[in-house]
Design an enzyme around this catalytic site. Structure first.
Site, mmCIF file in Angstrom:
data_model
loop_
_atom_site.group_PDB
_atom_site.id
_atom_site.type_symbol
_atom_site.label_atom_id
_atom_site.label_comp_id
_atom_site.label_asym_id
_atom_site.label_seq_id
_atom_site.Cartn_x
_atom_site.Cartn_y
_atom_site.Cartn_z
ATOM 1 N N HIS A 65 0.823 -1.218 0.000
ATOM 2 C CA HIS A 65 0.000 0.000 0.000
ATOM 3 C C HIS A 65 0.851 1.260 0.000
ATOM 4 O O HIS A 65 0.357 2.326 0.343
ATOM 5 C CB HIS A 65 -0.924 0.001 1.231
ATOM 6 N N HIS A 66 2.127 1.141 -0.371
ATOM 7 C CA HIS A 66 2.975 2.349 -0.313
ATOM 8 C C HIS A 66 2.498 3.394 -1.311
ATOM 9 O O HIS A 66 2.779 4.578 -1.154
ATOM 10 C CB HIS A 66 4.451 2.000 -0.563
ATOM 11 N N ARG A 67 1.809 2.943 -2.346
ATOM 12 C CA ARG A 67 1.141 3.864 -3.287
ATOM 13 C C ARG A 67 -0.257 3.304 -3.505
ATOM 14 O O ARG A 67 -0.434 2.074 -3.549
ATOM 15 C CB ARG A 67 1.857 3.898 -4.630
ATOM 16 N N LYS A 71 -2.704 -2.432 -7.767
ATOM 17 C CA LYS A 71 -3.003 -2.754 -9.167
ATOM 18 C C LYS A 71 -2.485 -4.136 -9.520
ATOM 19 O O LYS A 71 -1.397 -4.529 -9.103
ATOM 20 C CB LYS A 71 -2.286 -1.705 -10.053
ATOM 21 N N LYS A 95 7.195 -4.380 -10.273
ATOM 22 C CA LYS A 95 6.983 -4.016 -11.674
ATOM 23 C C LYS A 95 6.542 -2.553 -11.792
ATOM 24 O O LYS A 95 7.084 -1.785 -12.580
ATOM 25 C CB LYS A 95 5.887 -4.938 -12.210
ATOM 26 N N ASP A 100 7.785 3.193 -13.111
ATOM 27 C CA ASP A 100 7.220 4.448 -12.600
ATOM 28 C C ASP A 100 5.712 4.551 -12.827
ATOM 29 O O ASP A 100 5.207 5.590 -13.281
ATOM 30 C CB ASP A 100 7.930 5.665 -13.220
ATOM 31 N N LYS A 107 -2.861 -8.798 -6.873
ATOM 32 C CA LYS A 107 -3.224 -9.819 -7.858
ATOM 33 C C LYS A 107 -4.416 -10.595 -7.339
ATOM 34 O O LYS A 107 -4.554 -10.808 -6.129
ATOM 35 C CB LYS A 107 -2.047 -10.769 -8.093
ATOM 36 N N SER A 364 -2.310 -0.033 -18.720
ATOM 37 C CA SER A 364 -3.420 0.015 -17.752
ATOM 38 C C SER A 364 -3.422 1.371 -17.041
ATOM 39 O O SER A 364 -4.479 1.957 -16.775
ATOM 40 C CB SER A 364 -3.273 -1.080 -16.694
#
Ligand code: GLU
Length: 473
Positions: A65-67, A71, A95, A100, A107, A364
């Site tokens: 959850h650092h960003r 996804k 990845k 970036d 997943k 994506s």
């Protein structure tokens, strides 16, 4: 694949992490936090299949959850389990950092063989799975954004989107809850081919790198390279056709479930796909020889071997027989950690999954941005640019007193469409990321390969996001 091979996969990802972490100065606590899988939602839900009720096993792992949002794709496969989704979610974190893309990794997996269900049944399974994710707040444009993976595609993403919309109709950004949707349903042009196209750009960069080719004793450039491809799903087929059409490579062998085929003259991927659609098999494709089994293709002498199917394909068992000079990991986790040590020693360059197949999540990201901006890329500037270029062409004609031909005029005055911008953004991403990884590989003393170099790039970027903890400057 058995349960223990999924454990091998997770173990390989973690061992690769530990090996690379040693090349960084990141404090242990931060490394532990990056490595840990933050949350896994394990679900069992009932779905009516024919006249029976079937209990479906499914997962969604959010590795980091650092960003936000997190996804990653959703996989439909009989071998799905908790360890597999955790391993794949971790790869997504690394990845995204490498290319970036400002997301944490996630997943999902549904433990079914999609071929055993009708379209209607698959729709019910997908909608129920999505409902379960909504109930636990495990999906949303700012929370967690699924995408296609092995066994799923735009059709499933459209069902997910529609289910989300049913529950969250008032969410103006609802279309950003999932990517890989059909273009007609808020998808983006170029998403379907994105992973394969990214593989092409990544391998092209490596082959254009003089030092690397010298080390392998190969000519610079992709042109004429002998390639073997394992798997003709979305990733393998687009990788093959784009590398063939735009990179001028020769595909000497292809491997699929039913076996593998060989031809030193080259195998035309689009024709092979059409043949397989008609006959149900790649075997017997005109101009090729059937190899003894599906594994045989992997062991052929070639310049580039591209595993584009599932994890754990190159293990300590077959690694000693691999004769490729380059392994391009289009799939996630095709080479185990044990095999990698042997291949590195043999001087084979492995282009790691977390970089090479990042084209999918990169596009994506573009789709998600398109959904949040509620506008197609190129809509504002296409005609303005085109008019400006026309003015230039007019001026040149005036100054030179020469007419520019119709075809040249069309080429010179074209404004960029969405597909042009997506491909250009993807190319820029893959080229820049390759350069970062190569630079790290060259500058870190005694580093064992490109995977560790890619990991170092990822870990350094992610650890910066934890600087607010005050431990890491
Ligand atoms: N499933 C793809 C992957 O493994 C794409 C993920 C995404 O687009 O979010 O990278």
């Amino acid at each position: 694949m058995t349960k223990s091979s999924n454990a091998t996969f997770l173990d390989s990802v973690n061992r690769n992490f530990d090996r690379a972490a040693a090349y960084t100065e990141i404090p242990q606590g931060i490394l532990q936090q990056i490595k840990a899988c933050n949350a896994v939602y394990e679900i069992r839900f009932p779905v009516r299949i024919g006249d029976k009720i079937e209990v479906i096993e499914a997962y969604r792992a959010q590795h980091s959850h650092h960003r936000m949002p997190t996804k990653g794709g959703i996989r439909y496969n009989e071998n799905v389990d908790k360890e597999e989704v955790e391993a794949l979610a971790a790869l997504m974190t690394y990845k995204c950092a490498i290319v970036d893309v400002p997301f944490g990794g996630a997943k999902g997996g549904v433990k079914i063989n999609p071929k055993e269900y009708t379209e209607d049944q698959l729709e019910r399974i997908t909608r129920r799975y999505t409902t379960e994710l909504i109930r636990k707040n495990f999906i949303g444009p700012g929370i967690d954004v699924p995408a296609p993976d092995y066994g799923t595609g735009p059709r499933e993403m459209a069902w997910i989107y529609d289910t989300y919309l049913t529950f969250k109709g008032g969410d103006i950004d609802a279309a950003g809850c999932v990517t890989g949707k059909p273009v007609s349903q808020n998808g983006i042009r170029g998403r379907n081919e994105a992973t394969g196209r990214g593989v092409f750009y990544g391998l092209r960069e490596l082959c254009d790198t003089g030092d690397a080719m010298k080390k392998l004793g190969l000519e610079k450039g992709l042109k004429g390279k002998k390639v073997v491809i394992q798997g003709l799903g979305n990733v393998g087929s687009f990788t093959g056709s784009i590398m063939q059409n735009e990179g001028d490579i020769t595909i000497i062998a292809v491997s699929e479930y039913e076996g593998s085929i060989y031809s030193d003259k080259g195998i035309h991927i689009e024709e092979l796909m059409a043949y397989r659609k008609n006959t149900g098999s790649i075997l017997g494709f005109p101009g090729t020889t059937n190899l003894p089994n599906k594994e045989a293709a992997l062991e052929l002498e070639c310049d580039i071997l591209i595993p584009a199917a599932l994890e754990n394909q190159i293990t300590a068992d077959n690694a000693p027989r691999i004769k490729a000079k380059i392994i391009g990991e289009a799939a996630n986790g095709p080479v185990t950690a044990d095999a990698e040590a042997m291949l590195n020693k043999a001087g084979i360059i492995i282009v790691p999954d977390m970089f090479l197949n990042a084209g999918g999540v990169t596009v994506s990201y573009f789709e998600w941005l398109k959904n949040l901006s509620h506008m197609r890329f190129g809509r504002m500037e296409k005609r303005f640019d085109s008019n400006t270029y026309s003015n230039f062409v007019g001026l040149i004609e005036k100054m030179t007193a020469k007419q520019i031909g119709d075809r040249e005029r069309e080429f010179l005055t074209r404004g960029a469409d969405e597909i042009d911008l997506v491909r250009s953004g993807l190319e820029e991403t893959m080229v820049t990321s390759f350069q970062q990884i190569w630079e790290t590989y060259k500058t870190k003393k005694d580093i064992d390969g490109l995977r560790s170099a890619a990991f170092v790039c990822a870990l350094e970027k992610i650890s910066n996001d934890y600087s607010s903890l005050g431990i890491f400057p």
